[in-house]
Scaffold this motif. Sequence first.
Motif, mmCIF file in Angstrom:
data_model
loop_
_atom_site.group_PDB
_atom_site.id
_atom_site.type_symbol
_atom_site.label_atom_id
_atom_site.label_comp_id
_atom_site.label_asym_id
_atom_site.label_seq_id
_atom_site.Cartn_x
_atom_site.Cartn_y
_atom_site.Cartn_z
ATOM 1 N N ALA A 124 -1.456 13.683 2.258
ATOM 2 C CA ALA A 124 -2.626 13.125 2.937
ATOM 3 C C ALA A 124 -2.183 12.126 3.985
ATOM 4 C CB ALA A 124 -3.550 12.437 1.933
ATOM 5 N N SER A 125 -3.027 11.936 4.968
ATOM 6 C CA SER A 125 -2.890 10.852 5.923
ATOM 7 C C SER A 125 -3.975 9.825 5.636
ATOM 8 C CB SER A 125 -3.027 11.370 7.361
ATOM 9 O OG SER A 125 -2.022 12.310 7.663
ATOM 10 N N ALA A 126 -3.758 8.604 6.087
ATOM 11 C CA ALA A 126 -4.772 7.568 5.881
ATOM 12 C C ALA A 126 -4.688 6.542 6.995
ATOM 13 C CB ALA A 126 -4.574 6.881 4.527
ATOM 14 N N VAL A 127 -5.842 6.082 7.433
ATOM 15 C CA VAL A 127 -5.911 4.938 8.335
ATOM 16 C C VAL A 127 -6.763 3.886 7.630
ATOM 17 C CG1 VAL A 127 -7.816 6.045 9.637
ATOM 18 C CG2 VAL A 127 -6.556 4.107 10.635
ATOM 19 N N VAL A 128 -6.183 2.708 7.440
ATOM 20 C CA VAL A 128 -6.758 1.669 6.587
ATOM 21 C C VAL A 128 -6.920 0.383 7.399
ATOM 22 C CG1 VAL A 128 -6.442 0.312 4.480
ATOM 23 C CG2 VAL A 128 -5.620 2.678 4.571
ATOM 24 N N TYR A 129 -8.055 -0.271 7.241
ATOM 25 C CA TYR A 129 -8.241 -1.593 7.832
ATOM 26 C C TYR A 129 -8.199 -2.643 6.733
ATOM 27 C CZ TYR A 129 -10.387 -5.719 9.866
ATOM 28 O OH TYR A 129 -10.642 -7.011 10.260
ATOM 29 N N SER A 130 -7.308 -3.608 6.879
ATOM 30 C CA SER A 130 -7.234 -4.745 5.963
ATOM 31 C C SER A 130 -8.005 -5.905 6.578
ATOM 32 C CB SER A 130 -5.769 -5.149 5.728
ATOM 33 O OG SER A 130 -5.709 -6.401 5.054
ATOM 34 N N ARG A 131 -9.143 -6.222 6.000
ATOM 35 C CA ARG A 131 -9.975 -7.306 6.544
ATOM 36 C C ARG A 131 -9.270 -8.644 6.389
ATOM 37 N NH1 ARG A 131 -13.832 -10.866 4.667
ATOM 38 N NH2 ARG A 131 -13.694 -10.035 2.544
ATOM 39 N N LEU A 132 -8.594 -8.844 5.251
ATOM 40 C CA LEU A 132 -7.926 -10.121 5.011
ATOM 41 C C LEU A 132 -6.758 -10.333 5.979
ATOM 42 C CD1 LEU A 132 -7.987 -12.583 3.077
ATOM 43 C CD2 LEU A 132 -6.259 -11.402 1.709
ATOM 44 N N PRO B 68 -2.011 -5.013 14.673
ATOM 45 C CA PRO B 68 -2.584 -6.325 14.339
ATOM 46 C C PRO B 68 -3.738 -6.671 15.274
ATOM 47 C CG PRO B 68 -0.539 -6.608 15.558
ATOM 48 C CD PRO B 68 -0.714 -5.123 15.363
ATOM 49 N N LEU B 69 -4.734 -7.341 14.743
ATOM 50 C CA LEU B 69 -5.879 -7.795 15.529
ATOM 51 C C LEU B 69 -5.854 -9.315 15.643
ATOM 52 C CD1 LEU B 69 -8.738 -5.649 13.952
ATOM 53 C CD2 LEU B 69 -7.460 -5.156 16.046
ATOM 54 N N PHE C 132 0.829 -1.203 0.000
ATOM 55 C CA PHE C 132 0.000 0.000 0.000
ATOM 56 C C PHE C 132 0.864 1.253 0.000
ATOM 57 C CE2 PHE C 132 -1.821 3.367 2.729
ATOM 58 C CZ PHE C 132 -2.838 3.794 1.887
ATOM 59 N N CYS C 133 1.862 1.303 0.871
ATOM 60 C CA CYS C 133 2.718 2.495 0.965
ATOM 61 C C CYS C 133 3.423 2.760 -0.361
ATOM 62 C CB CYS C 133 3.737 2.322 2.086
ATOM 63 S SG CYS C 133 3.034 2.379 3.747
ATOM 64 N N VAL C 134 3.949 1.716 -0.980
ATOM 65 C CA VAL C 134 4.645 1.882 -2.266
ATOM 66 C C VAL C 134 3.663 2.299 -3.359
ATOM 67 C CG1 VAL C 134 5.912 0.663 -4.081
ATOM 68 C CG2 VAL C 134 6.504 0.286 -1.679
ATOM 69 N N GLY C 135 2.530 1.626 -3.415
ATOM 70 C CA GLY C 135 1.578 1.890 -4.490
ATOM 71 C C GLY C 135 0.946 3.265 -4.411
ATOM 72 N N VAL C 136 0.505 3.668 -3.217
ATOM 73 C CA VAL C 136 -0.140 4.977 -3.098
ATOM 74 C C VAL C 136 0.883 6.095 -3.298
ATOM 75 C CG1 VAL C 136 0.062 5.383 -0.587
ATOM 76 C CG2 VAL C 136 -1.973 6.139 -1.818
ATOM 77 N N THR C 137 2.143 5.846 -2.938
ATOM 78 C CA THR C 137 3.200 6.829 -3.194
ATOM 79 C C THR C 137 3.381 7.033 -4.693
ATOM 80 O OG1 THR C 137 4.388 6.419 -1.134
ATOM 81 C CG2 THR C 137 5.679 7.242 -2.975
ATOM 82 N N HIS C 138 3.406 5.943 -5.448
ATOM 83 C CA HIS C 138 3.530 6.065 -6.906
ATOM 84 C C HIS C 138 2.337 6.804 -7.499
ATOM 85 C CE1 HIS C 138 6.459 2.402 -7.222
ATOM 86 N NE2 HIS C 138 7.052 3.506 -6.799
ATOM 87 N N ARG C 139 1.154 6.560 -6.947
ATOM 88 C CA ARG C 139 -0.038 7.238 -7.461
ATOM 89 C C ARG C 139 0.070 8.749 -7.244
ATOM 90 N NH1 ARG C 139 -5.215 5.450 -8.307
ATOM 91 N NH2 ARG C 139 -4.091 3.606 -9.013
ATOM 92 N N ARG D 125 -6.311 -8.563 8.809
ATOM 93 C CA ARG D 125 -6.724 -8.148 10.166
ATOM 94 C C ARG D 125 -5.670 -7.226 10.782
ATOM 95 N NH1 ARG D 125 -11.322 -10.507 12.103
ATOM 96 N NH2 ARG D 125 -10.806 -10.011 14.272
ATOM 97 N N GLU D 126 -5.409 -6.148 10.055
ATOM 98 C CA GLU D 126 -4.460 -5.129 10.484
ATOM 99 C C GLU D 126 -5.045 -3.748 10.238
ATOM 100 O OE1 GLU D 126 -0.149 -7.262 9.495
ATOM 101 O OE2 GLU D 126 -1.029 -5.846 8.069
ATOM 102 N N ILE D 127 -4.668 -2.803 11.091
ATOM 103 C CA ILE D 127 -4.969 -1.394 10.869
ATOM 104 C C ILE D 127 -3.650 -0.694 10.575
ATOM 105 C CG2 ILE D 127 -5.824 0.746 11.920
ATOM 106 C CD1 ILE D 127 -7.668 -1.065 13.643
ATOM 107 N N TRP D 128 -3.610 0.079 9.497
ATOM 108 C CA TRP D 128 -2.406 0.805 9.094
ATOM 109 C C TRP D 128 -2.650 2.301 9.289
ATOM 110 C CZ3 TRP D 128 -3.059 -1.647 3.634
ATOM 111 C CH2 TRP D 128 -2.933 -3.041 3.728
ATOM 112 N N MET D 129 -1.774 2.949 10.016
ATOM 113 C CA MET D 129 -1.900 4.374 10.287
ATOM 114 C C MET D 129 -0.730 5.106 9.632
ATOM 115 S SD MET D 129 -3.029 4.094 14.317
ATOM 116 C CE MET D 129 -3.800 5.729 14.393
#
Length: 215
Positions: free
Chosen positions: A52-60, A149-150, A20-27, A62-66
Amino acid sequence: MKLVAQYVSNMPANTSCHQFCVGVTHRFADAMCHRWLGGRHPLPDPVDRLAASAVVYSRLRREIWMVGDCQCLIDNTLFENPKPYEAELARRRADIISHSANPQQFLVDDTARQQILPDMMRIMRQQQNVDYAVIDGAHIPEQHVRVLPLDFQPHEIVLATDGYPFLCSTLDESEAALARQLADDPLNIGAFQATKACMKGNLSFDDRAYIRFKV
């Protein structure tokens, strides 16, 4: 915000935080250097970049990324990821206003914020995506991305921007706490201190987004 939302809505479900960090940076880099500047260019100065800042939940996973200055609740336990310099600058701004003969003037013209802006800009140029993480088209230092992690027990999650000074377990409670803050201390110089006020004519002092769900 739209670039981040578009990227998240289209990325594969098994995307990792690193991907995510690599991909959104390229975008972001593509949007600034190719689409808007018309070709291959160096990134603009950090103070001029889309950020921008982002907080993302990955359901697969089970992690929250801040990434950046966002916040979340996990079963009513608060987790934050603030910029390291903002608290000190907010204290300086509060001190300037507190020693003013007419504090209410800062609701119309926040010259106290203007006094800390040079340091805010200097820190952005020196520390952005070095000592703290943000999505701005430059490499994100992932040691400054908070990953939560959850386990596989049920949890109630709240994800929000830092526009809520007191994050609560429901949107109504969070909005009510914000309303009390804006009524009691619109300059944000008391128990809650910020680098900006709720200026006259504005509804709040910062952008806000809130989502609550169970996993």
